[in-house]
Design an enzyme around this catalytic site. Sequence first.
Site, mmCIF file in Angstrom:
data_model
loop_
_atom_site.group_PDB
_atom_site.id
_atom_site.type_symbol
_atom_site.label_atom_id
_atom_site.label_comp_id
_atom_site.label_asym_id
_atom_site.label_seq_id
_atom_site.Cartn_x
_atom_site.Cartn_y
_atom_site.Cartn_z
ATOM 1 N N GLY A 192 -23.735 -2.037 -4.195
ATOM 2 C CA GLY A 192 -24.171 -2.114 -5.583
ATOM 3 C C GLY A 192 -25.555 -1.515 -5.770
ATOM 4 O O GLY A 192 -25.879 -0.447 -5.257
ATOM 5 N N PHE A 242 -13.455 -4.849 0.987
ATOM 6 C CA PHE A 242 -14.527 -4.160 0.267
ATOM 7 C C PHE A 242 -15.870 -4.407 0.971
ATOM 8 O O PHE A 242 -16.874 -4.741 0.331
ATOM 9 C CB PHE A 242 -14.588 -4.628 -1.184
ATOM 10 N N PRO A 243 -15.928 -4.229 2.296
ATOM 11 C CA PRO A 243 -17.122 -4.619 3.041
ATOM 12 C C PRO A 243 -18.324 -3.713 2.845
ATOM 13 O O PRO A 243 -19.462 -4.131 3.117
ATOM 14 C CB PRO A 243 -16.649 -4.560 4.501
ATOM 15 N N LEU A 244 -18.126 -2.476 2.377
ATOM 16 C CA LEU A 244 -19.226 -1.525 2.292
ATOM 17 C C LEU A 244 -19.979 -1.582 0.973
ATOM 18 O O LEU A 244 -20.989 -0.894 0.809
ATOM 19 C CB LEU A 244 -18.703 -0.096 2.503
ATOM 20 N N TYR A 266 0.850 -1.186 0.000
ATOM 21 C CA TYR A 266 0.000 0.000 0.000
ATOM 22 C C TYR A 266 0.890 1.240 0.000
ATOM 23 O O TYR A 266 1.419 1.654 1.018
ATOM 24 C CB TYR A 266 -0.921 0.024 1.213
#
Length: 286
Positions: free
Chosen positions: A216, A211-213, A66
Amino acid sequence: MSTPHAAGSGTFLLGGDLPVTRLGYGTMQLTGPGVWGEPADPDTAIAVLRRAAEQGVTLFDTADSYGPSVTERLIREALHPYRDEIVIATKAGFTRQGPGEWTMLGQPAYLRQQVEMSLRILGLDRIDLFQLHRIDPNFPLADQLGVLEEMRVEGKIRHIGLSEVSVDQLKAASDITRIASVQNLYNLSDRSAEDLLDYAEATGIGFIPWFPLATGKLAGPDSPLAQIAETHGATPAQLALAWLLHRSPAMLPIPGTSSLAHLDSNNAAADISLDADEMAALSALS
């Protein structure tokens, strides 16, 4: 309005002996575009990390790639000397050639080098959770995990984790060394790792959804997600986090943000309670 606090998410014992708040913090969004370079606002990046700790977050997820080497340095600048309860999880297994460019490298000598570099940058004598960022098909799995197990025996790693693996790969890895956690893509709208989550829960392995949030198209104004969020005075993203926390006691979401306001919003999800009917309605959305 009460101050958000991650303690409401409960705790999980990584590796059976290392307690962490189930709602953690992921650092990837603190870098520049394409997970490359320095943050646009370094002072705010430091402030976000410090506020996360102030709000009870104890699990901080990062990686040598990162930046590269940016977020590990920011963690040290913000949080060192670390409180006893702070757990830093980092990773190695990708080299970086530019923004958005990721190349796997699981060469054992390289992994050893990166563990040593992470120890130095983070200012640690031992990394609580070191994750193989990807299993590189160009090197035997036993060699990749073998060098991490050697460093665990040397006292430089406490627990070993994996990222983006299948159940079969997790089983094979568990024959080589004890695996404390897995980190796969998983959220309300993408549950392709459902079988891995179930296996991890059954075997006492922490499941860290990245990418839990993501919601879609599930967050439309008339969707069950939006309707249930409204009854709780919450946002769809907060409901997506609350759903994850209710989905499994092994679930350890690490939502990331470079915004203090978004951090507050994310951590407030720890105190949202969903009943069985709400869970069923949300689970049916996929």
